[in-house]
Design an enzyme around this catalytic site. Sequence first.
Site, short mmCIF file in Angstrom:
data_model
loop_
_atom_site.label_atom_id
_atom_site.label_comp_id
_atom_site.label_asym_id
_atom_site.label_seq_id
_atom_site.Cartn_x
_atom_site.Cartn_y
_atom_site.Cartn_z
N ASP A 47 63.42 28.09 49.76
CA ASP A 47 62.16 27.56 50.51
C ASP A 47 61.85 26.14 49.61
O ASP A 47 60.90 25.54 49.82
CB ASP A 47 60.84 28.60 50.10
N SER A 48 62.87 26.07 48.69
CA SER A 48 62.74 24.56 48.14
C SER A 48 63.11 23.42 49.25
O SER A 48 62.67 22.26 48.99
CB SER A 48 63.84 24.36 47.23
N GLU A 118 60.29 36.53 45.50
CA GLU A 118 59.85 36.33 44.03
C GLU A 118 59.15 37.39 43.41
O GLU A 118 58.12 37.97 44.11
CB GLU A 118 59.13 35.15 43.94
N GLU A 185 65.44 32.26 36.64
CA GLU A 185 65.05 30.94 36.79
C GLU A 185 64.37 30.35 35.55
O GLU A 185 63.41 30.88 35.10
CB GLU A 185 64.36 30.47 38.00
#
Length: 291
Positions: A47-48, A118, A185
């Site tokens: 989704d970056s 996430e 991350e």
Amino acid sequence: MERKKVSIPYLHGKKARGEPISMVTAYDYPGALTADAAGIDMILVGDSLGMVVLGYESTVPVTMDEMIIHAAAVKRGAKATFIVGDMPFLSYQADVKEAIHNAGRFMKEGGSDAVKLEGGAEMADTLKAIVDAGIPVMGHIGLTPQSASKLGGYRVQGKTARAALKLLDDAFALEQAGAFSLVLETVPDRVSELVSKRLSIPTIGIGAGAGCDGQVLVFHDLLGYFDRFSPRHNKRYTNLREIIVNALSEYRREVETRAFPTAENSFAIDDAEFQSLLQALGEVHPEVMPG
Ligand code: KIV
């Protein structure tokens, strides 16, 4: 020789053999073709996309429909690489049924092999429900950009013993729920190494050090295609932006000076046909008269 399609057992075998897994984001057909040609194990249709392709300030505005269009384009380019579709903000948090439906769209419409979502232990039930529906899921803990606002910004996660223990708990909960892999991350390297050693599923790090079972970087960051910022975790392997700007500037100059196009880039019409055309138009140009 054509590369064999990467599968989950293959990825798990790599972890068991201590062989690092390579992953990169891709958002379109040429990106997927190049990642596939480079022999990358996994593509994340991240989704970056929202930040590096669509120009949003964060990943939050990205929609399912946008993700599906890009996932399908990636699928058309990546034949052997394992494709993970990234579930955008609010496509899985509000309701488990909606989460299964949206995860299913990545498989049915996008052609993805798996999805990523996430969140830690609080997402375990949702993750399990998606896995139970037959869809492989990758977890994502540490810095989770969709909740950057709640985390107080894009900060390193798991820096205290207590926070690192919570990270471990989250990792175990997701593994237990059936995740086939986990993204870590922006986590201190010794913490992610510890997590990686204690899990049986592979961890894929971004800003999480060399102790992870694999690494992921954002396509535009590693190629230097996007220069609004370069996160500390990134390594630029080339400067694509500079290469592209130089090429485009040369093209513009050649258009302006009429150096482009030449006969090599043009197509000819037969003299007799052109003569007939001019006659039909009532014009005769001596320079194109035969003989
Ligand atoms: O969307 C993305 O690119 C990601 C990576 C940073 C793991 O989630």
